[in-house]
Design a protein around this motif. Structure first.
Motif, short mmCIF file in Angstrom:
data_model
loop_
_atom_site.label_atom_id
_atom_site.label_comp_id
_atom_site.label_asym_id
_atom_site.label_seq_id
_atom_site.Cartn_x
_atom_site.Cartn_y
_atom_site.Cartn_z
N ASN A 299 0.83 -1.19 0.00
CA ASN A 299 0.00 0.00 0.00
C ASN A 299 0.87 1.25 0.00
O ASN A 299 1.72 1.43 0.87
N PRO A 300 0.69 2.16 -0.99
CA PRO A 300 1.51 3.38 -1.04
C PRO A 300 1.45 4.21 0.24
O PRO A 300 2.44 4.82 0.63
N GLU A 301 0.29 4.23 0.91
CA GLU A 301 0.18 4.99 2.14
C GLU A 301 1.09 4.42 3.21
O GLU A 301 1.63 5.14 4.05
N THR A 302 1.26 3.10 3.22
CA THR A 302 2.16 2.45 4.18
C THR A 302 3.61 2.65 3.77
O THR A 302 4.48 2.90 4.61
N LEU A 303 3.89 2.57 2.47
CA LEU A 303 5.26 2.69 1.99
C LEU A 303 5.86 4.06 2.27
O LEU A 303 7.07 4.18 2.47
N THR A 304 5.03 5.10 2.30
CA THR A 304 5.57 6.44 2.53
C THR A 304 6.14 6.61 3.94
O THR A 304 6.83 7.59 4.21
N ARG A 305 5.88 5.63 4.81
CA ARG A 305 6.50 5.69 6.14
C ARG A 305 8.00 5.43 6.08
O ARG A 305 8.70 5.66 7.07
N LYS A 306 8.47 4.90 4.98
CA LYS A 306 9.90 4.65 4.81
C LYS A 306 10.50 5.52 3.70
O LYS A 306 11.58 5.22 3.20
N ILE A 307 9.80 6.59 3.33
CA ILE A 307 10.24 7.44 2.24
C ILE A 307 10.39 8.88 2.73
O ILE A 307 9.57 9.39 3.49
N ALA A 308 11.47 9.53 2.28
CA ALA A 308 11.66 10.96 2.53
C ALA A 308 11.77 11.67 1.19
O ALA A 308 12.77 11.52 0.48
N PHE A 309 10.73 12.39 0.82
CA PHE A 309 10.78 13.18 -0.42
C PHE A 309 11.59 14.44 -0.18
O PHE A 309 11.73 14.92 0.95
N CYS A 310 12.12 15.00 -1.27
CA CYS A 310 12.76 16.30 -1.17
C CYS A 310 11.72 17.35 -0.77
O CYS A 310 10.53 17.22 -1.10
N VAL A 311 12.15 18.37 -0.06
CA VAL A 311 11.25 19.43 0.41
C VAL A 311 11.12 20.48 -0.68
O VAL A 311 12.13 20.97 -1.20
N ILE A 312 9.88 20.82 -1.04
CA ILE A 312 9.60 21.76 -2.12
C ILE A 312 8.84 22.96 -1.58
O ILE A 312 7.86 22.80 -0.85
N PHE A 313 9.30 24.15 -1.93
CA PHE A 313 8.57 25.38 -1.66
C PHE A 313 8.29 26.09 -2.98
O PHE A 313 9.23 26.49 -3.68
N MET A 314 7.02 26.22 -3.33
CA MET A 314 6.66 27.05 -4.47
C MET A 314 6.78 28.52 -4.08
O MET A 314 6.87 28.86 -2.89
N ARG A 315 6.76 29.40 -5.08
CA ARG A 315 6.83 30.82 -4.77
C ARG A 315 5.65 31.27 -3.92
O ARG A 315 5.77 32.19 -3.11
N GLU A 316 4.50 30.60 -4.10
CA GLU A 316 3.33 30.94 -3.30
C GLU A 316 3.52 30.59 -1.82
O GLU A 316 2.73 31.01 -0.98
N GLU A 317 4.56 29.81 -1.51
CA GLU A 317 4.84 29.42 -0.12
C GLU A 317 6.06 30.13 0.45
O GLU A 317 6.54 29.76 1.52
N MET A 318 6.56 31.14 -0.22
CA MET A 318 7.89 31.64 0.09
C MET A 318 8.02 32.19 1.51
O MET A 318 9.10 32.11 2.12
N TYR A 319 6.94 32.71 2.09
CA TYR A 319 7.06 33.26 3.44
C TYR A 319 7.05 32.18 4.51
O TYR A 319 7.19 32.49 5.70
N CYS A 320 6.89 30.93 4.09
CA CYS A 320 7.07 29.80 5.00
C CYS A 320 8.46 29.20 4.89
O CYS A 320 8.76 28.19 5.55
N ALA A 321 9.29 29.77 4.04
CA ALA A 321 10.65 29.27 3.82
C ALA A 321 11.67 30.28 4.32
O ALA A 321 11.45 31.50 4.22
N PRO A 322 12.81 29.83 4.87
CA PRO A 322 13.87 30.76 5.23
C PRO A 322 14.27 31.62 4.03
O PRO A 322 14.26 31.15 2.89
N ALA A 323 14.63 32.85 4.29
CA ALA A 323 14.83 33.82 3.20
C ALA A 323 15.90 33.39 2.21
O ALA A 323 15.83 33.75 1.03
N ILE A 324 16.90 32.62 2.66
CA ILE A 324 17.96 32.21 1.73
C ILE A 324 17.40 31.33 0.62
O ILE A 324 17.93 31.30 -0.50
N LEU A 325 16.29 30.62 0.88
CA LEU A 325 15.69 29.78 -0.15
C LEU A 325 14.93 30.60 -1.19
O LEU A 325 14.61 30.08 -2.26
#
Length: 455
Positions: free
Chosen positions: A309-335
């Motif tokens: 089950n993909p929902e179970t498999l994601t417990r062993k997965i770390a995706f890269c962290v993505i910030f869109m421009r619409e999320e920029m104020y939730c990201a440190p300024a250097i990003l």
């Protein structure tokens, strides 16, 4: 046909063998599923698949993609001619009953983790296919390694779909990402409830819904931080409901939002939780880049074999962290510099896949966790823990950088840590090293201009 490369030709050969050995025996007399049907599926799959997928190591993934295309034709009761419009290649070749049988058989083949490939006896094809994947460990139960590889390929396809969807919403919706994502979530949820999706389509839709919801709460929080408003209670509730997209990325975005909001204590609490989850059994996944000689751990492959089950498999997965421009104020300024990384004519040198994410900030989960720890513990005046996080980043850059999907960004984050420490010359050296690593489409160019004052 003359334009196909060797991997594409091999893919077609395997499809023909599967047709002969696994599909044709299920047909009624007078019905035919032909090599031309396989060619047509290959052509449509080529059109939909990034060119960097068609490698020797990606052969199994390419075969699976072609099988999904054939399933799509069978489900929709039409195999369109690739060149001539309004021509159905199933017409007078394949009755509806046989189409249903073939769709079911292909579904079984994929659901069985493509074991059938490694049982093909013609020309020892099964053994030769395994030799094309030297990065797969040999287990006493060989099916575990196959299952692990196919699971990883499936998750990468899901992430690519998510990125492409977000990019499409951002580029095409006048109402902005927030309303566009809500509209799409409503459509997917409605179709799931009506049972119009197959099992695999439903899994993909659920993955997309969860990640869109995670992005929505981040976009909403970014707007609140930008305008100085408190984050509403319902947004906090959605955070708790969307943390399990994987073991790290959504939690790290929450920690980043808390840091940007100035809530250092809760940010540190979330970061400690992520650190405990990122153990050796977790596999990092990135859809936009591949690592040379990438190896899957035996623990992950065995886990994938037991838990389909993909929902179970994601417990062993770390995706890269993505910030869109619409999320920029939730990201440190250097990003923010990562979101505007192009200098001069850099955009012209992006690949099709890069065009789906290079206007965003994307970084591997582990180094981003360490970078956030450095900033957060600094804000809490816990210098010893801050230095431990800094040492962790140094270790990645000096020892395990080759295992990072976004090494240039990792180096940039370390460079900014040195900036915060007041070590400007060291920071500039790191930004230059990052630029040497990746000269174009690299925020290091902007950071160098910022430090040197050169235009």
């Amino acid at each position: 046909m003359f334009s196909l490369n060797n991997v594409q030709k091999k893919c077609l050969i395997v499809l023909k063998l599967l047709k002969k050995q696994e599909l044709t025996p299920h047909l009624h007399e007078g019905c035919k599923f032909t090599s031309f049907h396989c060619k047509t599926a290959l052509f449509f799959t080529l059109e939909r698949t990034p060119s960097n997928v068609w490698t020797e190591q990606g052969l199994i993934e390419c075969i699976v993609r072609c099988l999904y295309t054939i399933r799509e034709f069978l489900i929709q009761d039409e195999c369109p001619h690739y060149i001539v419009e309004n021509v159905d290649l199933f017409d007078k070749k394949l009755c509806r009953e046989c189409q249903v049988k073939l769709e079911k058989q292909i579904r079984v083949i994929i659901q069985d983790d493509m074991h059938v490939l490694f049982n093909l006896q013609i020309d020892d094809l099964g053994e030769r296919l395994m030799q094309l994947h030297p990065h797969l460990e040999r287990f006493p139960d060989q099916s575990a390694s196959v299952c692990g590889k196919l699971t990883l390929d499936m998750l990468k396809i899901y992430v690519l779909d998510f990125k492409h969807t977000c990019k499409h919403i951002c580029d095409s919706r006048d109402t902005g990402f927030y309303q566009g994502a809500i509209d799409l979530i409503n459509v997917l949820t409605f179709r799931q409830a009506n049972g119009t999706f197959s099992r695999y389509e439903s899994n993909s839709a659920q993955f997309l819904i969860m990640n869109l919801l995670s992005s929505l709460v981040s976009v909403a929080s970014s707007y609140c931080i930008q305008t100085g408003q408190p984050v509403p209670r319902e947004v906090w509730q959605m955070y708790s409901e969307t943390l399990d997209t994987d073991v790290a990325s959504s939690r790290l975005k929450l920690a980043s939002m808390l840091y940007c909001q100035g809530d250092m204590h809760r940010s540190a609490f979330v970061l400690n939780d992520v650190q405990q989850r990122l153990d050796n059994s977790v596999t990092s996944v990135c859809a936009c880049r591949k690592l040379p000689n990438e190896q899957l751990s035996g623990a992950f492959c065995e886990y994938a074999l037991r838990h389909g089950n993909p929902e179970t498999l994601t417990r062993k997965i770390a995706f890269c962290v993505i910030f869109m421009r619409e999320e920029m104020y939730c990201a440190p300024a250097i990003l923010w510099f990562e979101m505007y990384r192009s200098v001069g004519d850099d955009v012209a040198y992006r690949t099709p896949i890069q065009r789906d994410w290079m206007d965003w900030a994307e970084v591997d989960a582990l180094p981003f966790m360490l970078y956030l720890q450095y900033l957060t513990f600094g804000g809490l005046r816990e210098r010893q823990r801050q230095l431990q996080a800094l040492q962790g980043l140094w270790n990645i850059c000096s020892i395990t950088l080759g295992k990072m999907f976004h090494p240039e960004t990792v180096i940039n984050l370390l460079g900014h840590c040195l900036e915060v420490d007041g070590r400007m010359e060291g920071a500039l050296d790191l930004y230059n090293a990052s630029r040497d690593f990746m000269p174009r489409n690299n925020a290091a160019n902007l950071n160098i201009l910022r430090l040197t004052g050169l235009q």
